[in-house]
Scaffold this motif. Structure first.
Motif, PDB file in Angstrom:
ATOM      1  N   ALA A 224      16.074 -17.354 -49.295  1.00  0.00           N
ATOM      2  CA  ALA A 224      15.816 -18.618 -48.611  1.00  0.00           C
ATOM      3  C   ALA A 224      14.354 -18.986 -48.820  1.00  0.00           C
ATOM      4  O   ALA A 224      13.547 -18.161 -49.266  1.00  0.00           O
ATOM      5  CB  ALA A 224      16.132 -18.514 -47.121  1.00  0.00           C
ATOM      6  N   THR A 225      14.020 -20.234 -48.487  1.00  0.00           N
ATOM      7  CA  THR A 225      12.653 -20.733 -48.622  1.00  0.00           C
ATOM      8  C   THR A 225      12.232 -21.354 -47.296  1.00  0.00           C
ATOM      9  O   THR A 225      13.035 -22.065 -46.648  1.00  0.00           O
ATOM     10  CB  THR A 225      12.564 -21.780 -49.746  1.00  0.00           C
ATOM     11  OG1 THR A 225      13.034 -21.197 -50.960  1.00  0.00           O
ATOM     12  CG2 THR A 225      11.134 -22.249 -49.942  1.00  0.00           C
TER      13      THR A 225
ATOM     14  N   LYS B  67      20.427 -12.388 -51.763  1.00  0.00           N
ATOM     15  CA  LYS B  67      20.398 -13.596 -50.935  1.00  0.00           C
ATOM     16  C   LYS B  67      18.957 -13.980 -50.687  1.00  0.00           C
ATOM     17  O   LYS B  67      18.110 -13.115 -50.439  1.00  0.00           O
ATOM     18  CB  LYS B  67      21.110 -13.363 -49.604  1.00  0.00           C
ATOM     19  CG  LYS B  67      22.611 -13.123 -49.719  1.00  0.00           C
ATOM     20  CD  LYS B  67      23.246 -12.958 -48.361  1.00  0.00           C
ATOM     21  CE  LYS B  67      23.318 -14.256 -47.607  1.00  0.00           C
ATOM     22  NZ  LYS B  67      24.321 -15.189 -48.169  1.00  0.00           N
TER      23      LYS B  67
ATOM     24  N   PHE C  81      12.700 -20.195 -41.593  1.00  0.00           N
ATOM     25  CA  PHE C  81      13.768 -19.919 -42.551  1.00  0.00           C
ATOM     26  C   PHE C  81      14.986 -19.357 -41.825  1.00  0.00           C
ATOM     27  O   PHE C  81      14.890 -18.869 -40.690  1.00  0.00           O
ATOM     28  CB  PHE C  81      13.305 -18.920 -43.615  1.00  0.00           C
ATOM     29  CG  PHE C  81      13.062 -17.527 -43.094  1.00  0.00           C
ATOM     30  CD1 PHE C  81      14.086 -16.580 -43.041  1.00  0.00           C
ATOM     31  CD2 PHE C  81      11.802 -17.154 -42.623  1.00  0.00           C
ATOM     32  CE1 PHE C  81      13.863 -15.302 -42.553  1.00  0.00           C
ATOM     33  CE2 PHE C  81      11.573 -15.872 -42.128  1.00  0.00           C
ATOM     34  CZ  PHE C  81      12.603 -14.940 -42.089  1.00  0.00           C
ATOM     35  N   THR C  82      16.143 -19.435 -42.480  1.00  0.00           N
ATOM     36  CA  THR C  82      17.386 -18.872 -41.957  1.00  0.00           C
ATOM     37  C   THR C  82      18.169 -18.247 -43.094  1.00  0.00           C
ATOM     38  O   THR C  82      18.322 -18.854 -44.165  1.00  0.00           O
ATOM     39  CB  THR C  82      18.252 -19.955 -41.286  1.00  0.00           C
ATOM     40  OG1 THR C  82      17.524 -20.547 -40.209  1.00  0.00           O
ATOM     41  CG2 THR C  82      19.548 -19.349 -40.747  1.00  0.00           C
ATOM     42  N   LEU C  83      18.660 -17.033 -42.870  1.00  0.00           N
ATOM     43  CA  LEU C  83      19.575 -16.369 -43.802  1.00  0.00           C
ATOM     44  C   LEU C  83      20.862 -16.070 -43.045  1.00  0.00           C
ATOM     45  O   LEU C  83      20.829 -15.581 -41.914  1.00  0.00           O
ATOM     46  CB  LEU C  83      18.968 -15.066 -44.325  1.00  0.00           C
ATOM     47  CG  LEU C  83      17.892 -15.174 -45.412  1.00  0.00           C
ATOM     48  CD1 LEU C  83      17.205 -13.832 -45.616  1.00  0.00           C
ATOM     49  CD2 LEU C  83      18.505 -15.639 -46.717  1.00  0.00           C
TER      50      LEU C  83
ATOM     51  N   GLN D 211      19.961 -20.521 -54.972  1.00  0.00           N
ATOM     52  CA  GLN D 211      20.109 -20.193 -53.564  1.00  0.00           C
ATOM     53  C   GLN D 211      21.292 -20.951 -52.977  1.00  0.00           C
ATOM     54  O   GLN D 211      21.733 -21.966 -53.512  1.00  0.00           O
ATOM     55  CB  GLN D 211      18.824 -20.527 -52.800  1.00  0.00           C
ATOM     56  CG  GLN D 211      17.653 -19.624 -53.153  1.00  0.00           C
ATOM     57  CD  GLN D 211      16.428 -19.892 -52.291  1.00  0.00           C
ATOM     58  OE1 GLN D 211      16.490 -20.631 -51.307  1.00  0.00           O
ATOM     59  NE2 GLN D 211      15.305 -19.295 -52.657  1.00  0.00           N
TER      60      GLN D 211
END
Length: 736
Positions: free
Chosen positions: A49-50, A47, A57-59, A229
């Motif tokens: 994110a950018t 997983k 950022f959020t995951l 992503q």
């Protein structure tokens, strides 16, 4: 085994697992300015994110457990930190500016860490960089990695050589599964396209602990391209032209991901005429390759899985005597037609503090070889005739392999993995000639390995047991077993010096050709006689790696000593059958030793300037002091490289490179010495905006002086045929 898979299936119910979110920000440590487009990645979950324009950022959908978070961006040191979920903290990460290239996660080692954190030294190179250097094929590109060479038949066929060991002593992994494609043959290549492959990792030395039989010499691990992503999509197309072969390769792909489902596909085509030297074109070195890859993934908190499929079809001309000079692209007799199917599945079930990794592979290799006497016209284009020819040699190899690992809960300083691996394989003949008999092979292995963390050092230890059975339809039945272990230690001195020392044993069971051959091996001009009494090859290697890394200079030195008991080799016995020299498979103890040293300088304040130099050497001897065959010559590579961004061109680069190969006089009894030579190369490239999308442009040239030379590992050396001459390549990649 059936009960194990049943339990795993019951555990793989995603609804029972908690879903966690991770929020954070990334800033420059010195200026506290937010870093835009920094990459945040959790390798175990795949997983990413950018960061946005504010550095945030959020995951989401992260299961409970402890996972390493990796943050990277060009111009900064790669950051890694373990995070335990559930966690309510918000990460505020600071990155240190650095001219050193970004580190990436190493997938081929069991614990998936950054190279700086690994106990085992692994070389890694992106396929994009290999293409930028002008590589015509994947087998050609890997020769730019320190310690790696290739046994070639022209441009189209190449077999990886790691520190002097090749063929069945080097394992190739693709899509996370072991590649089986009749790799015992001298003129059998990889059967893989570089399209849809993101990077190449090389383990130099015994890797039997992780991979079982045939990893005695090392592993070439090919990482497929990642899915997009979450909630994004991407399309790209590329075209590459090569002047020496008047050839091209082109590919196009698309990928998209939602919150849970993701998919991708990529198709490619390559066509090349006979390659050119300063004096002539090498007749029938032409080839054509078609490749298609696709993948489907599903991911939810507590469970992820992906299914990938690759089909590759190649028609490969087999060069021999020089003949008609033209630039036609259709091979004529003799030629190979090889089709590889690779279907792989990779799943992970996340428990509270542990996980199961399950990889399954189904491979089908269909190999046809057509000989001169099967057609009246040896040197004509055969577009209309190929479909009507009958293969002199036709082999089908079907393989199923499995790999199940359990990642135990972390206990203090210990990370531990236990697992089982195995393979069942059948080989069948359908042509009028038979190179190896119909047979069935079964492998089974169990392993355990631990990574022990200390404040300034790490230890990795492991053990493994393997058993292989080979049942030949003619009645020959063979059993081989081996117990192997590995011990490694990594530590830091004075913060900037890292040392690694590894001891490992490995083994290789004899292959069918070595056990059962009895006939003329076309293309090698040998009548080969197998030896059913051959024993396991068993080796022990000591490997020492030292690395000094500061802000503006990197220095490395690797040394190894590899003792191989019962080394299998082929040797002439002085007899002739049907005017063909007879060769027997023999065994003797052998030793290989050597290493690599290198320097990378990027002086302050000229961080855009890179000076790189590396030297590699390997020597291989039998116990009686005679030299082993197919040992690469010593080589020295010097590169001057520049990298910077401008307003109109991003990631602008240029390089000039000089490869020096020294004379190889340490040859076996049926080899001849090979003269040394120098090859000059250069290139440049960068990324520009075209219609608001990125267009990557690359131009490179190899052997710019059009030097006539023969590499010691060329199978055309005995015919006095030169390797490829001057080659200019132009590449374009457009991304949507």
């Amino acid at each position: 085994m059936k009960h194990i898979f049943t339990v795993l299936l019951l555990l793989a119910i995603p609804s029972i697992y908690a879903q966690n979110n991770l929020k954070g920000s990334v800033v420059d440590k010195n200026t506290t300015e937010p870093l835009i487009f920094a990459n945040i990645y959790i390798p175990q979950l795949e997983k990413g994110a950018t960061t946005d324009f504010d550095g945030n950022f959020t995951l989401s959908n992260i299961p409970n457990g402890t996972f390493p978070i990796v943050v990277s961006i060009m111009g900064y040191e790669t950051f890694s930190q373990n995070i335990t979920f559930p966690s309510t903290e918000q990460l505020h990460l600071t990155l240190i500016p650095s001219a050193i290239e970004m580190e990436e996660i190493i997938i081929s080692t069991p614990f998936h860490k950054l190279q700086s954190e690994n106990v085992m030294k692994v070389e890694r190179e992106t396929v994009a960089n290999l293409k930028a250097k002008g590589a015509v094929t994947l087998a050609d590109g890997i020769t730019t990695i320190a310690g790696v060479e290739s046994i070639t038949t022209g441009v189209s066929i190449g077999k990886p050589v790691i520190r002097g060991l090749s063929s069945n002593r080097v394992l190739v992994y693709t899509q996370g599964v072991r590649l089986e494609n009749q790799q015992f043959g001298d003129e059998h290549g990889l059967g893989l396209s570089d399209a849809g492959i993101e990077s190449v990792e090389v383990i130099k030395g015994p890797a039997s602990l992780l991979y079982g039989s045939d990893a005695l010499g090392g592993v070439l691990y090919l990482n497929p391209e990642r899915f997009a992503q979450a909630n994004t999509d991407k399309a790209d197309a590329s075209y590459n032209y090569f002047s020496s072969t008047k050839g091209f390769n082109t590919d196009a792909g698309y990928k998209a991901s939602g919150e849970n489902f993701k998919f991708l596909f990529r198709g490619s085509l390559a066509e090349h005429a006979d390659y050119n030297t300063a004096d002539y074109r090498v007749t029938n070195s032409r080839f054509r390759e078609q490749d298609f890859k696709t993948g489907l993934g599903y991911q939810k908190s507590g469970f992820k899985t992906e299914l990938r499929y690759n089909i590759n079809n190649s028609k490969l001309g087999i060069p021999g005597e020089l003949g008609e000079q033209n630039t036609n692209k259709t091979p004529f007799l003799p030629f190979q037609e090889v089709t590889n199917h690779v279907l792989s599945s990779k799943s992970t079930v996340f428990l509270k503090n542990s996980s199961f990794d399950i990889s399954l592979g189904l491979l089908y290799n269909d190999r046809k070889e057509f000989e001169d006497h099967h057609h009246d016209n040896d040197e004509g284009d055969m577009d209309d005739d190929h479909d009507h020819l009958e293969a002199a040699l036709h082999m089908k190899l079907k393989t199923f392999n499995y790999d199940v690992k359990y990642n135990l809960p972390t206990l203090g300083r210990f990370e531990t993995i236990v697992g089982v691996q195995g393979m069942t394989q059948s080989n069948n003949n359908y042509g009028e000639e038979q190179l190896i008999p119909d047979a069935t092979t079964n492998d089974f292995g169990v392993l355990a390995t631990s990574h022990i963390h200390f404040e300034n050092s790490d230890i990795q230890i492991g053990a493994r047991f393997d058993h292989r059975t080979i049942d030949v339809i003619s009645g020959l039945n063979k059993d081989f077993s081996s117990f192997n272990g590995a011990l490694g230690y990594k530590t830091k001195f004075f913060e900037k010096i890292t040392s690694r020392i590894n001891f490992a044993s490995g083994y290789r069971a004899p292959n069918l050709a070595e056990l059962t051959s009895d006939g003329t091996h076309e293309g090698t001009n040998r009548y080969e006689i197998g030896n059913e009494n051959l024993k396991n090859e068993q080796n022990f290697q000591a490997d020492l790696a030292l690395e000094y890394k500061s802000e503006h200079i990197e220095v490395f030195a690797n040394a190894f000593y590899n003792k191989v008991n019962n080394y299998i080799f082929i040797s002439p016995n002085g007899e002739f059958i049907e005017n063909t020299p007879v060769y027997n498979y023999l065994q003797a103890d052998a030793n290989l030793y050597g290493g690599e040293i290198g320097l990378h300088l990027h002086p302050h304040p000229l961080d855009w300037l890179h000076l790189e130099s590396s030297f590699e050497t390997v020597t291989g001897k039998q116990k009686n002091d005679s030299y082993l065959p197919l040992i690469p010559a010593n080589s020295l590579t010097n590169t001057l490289r520049v990298e910077f961004d401008t307003k109109s061109v991003q990631k602008l680069y240029g390089f000039i490179r000089l490869n020096s190969y020294f004379k190889q006089s340490n040859v076996s009894g049926f080899e001849t010495p090979t003269d040394g030579y120098n090859l000059l190369g250069a290139g440049f490239g960068g990324t520009v905006l075209l219609f608001k999308n990125n267009l990557n442009i690359r131009v490179s040239g190899s052997n710019l002086t059009d030097k006539t030379y023969i590499n010691h590992l060329s199978r055309l050396k005995s015919d006095g045929i030169y390797n490829i001459g001057r080659n200019i390549s132009i590449g374009l990649t457009y991304t949507l």
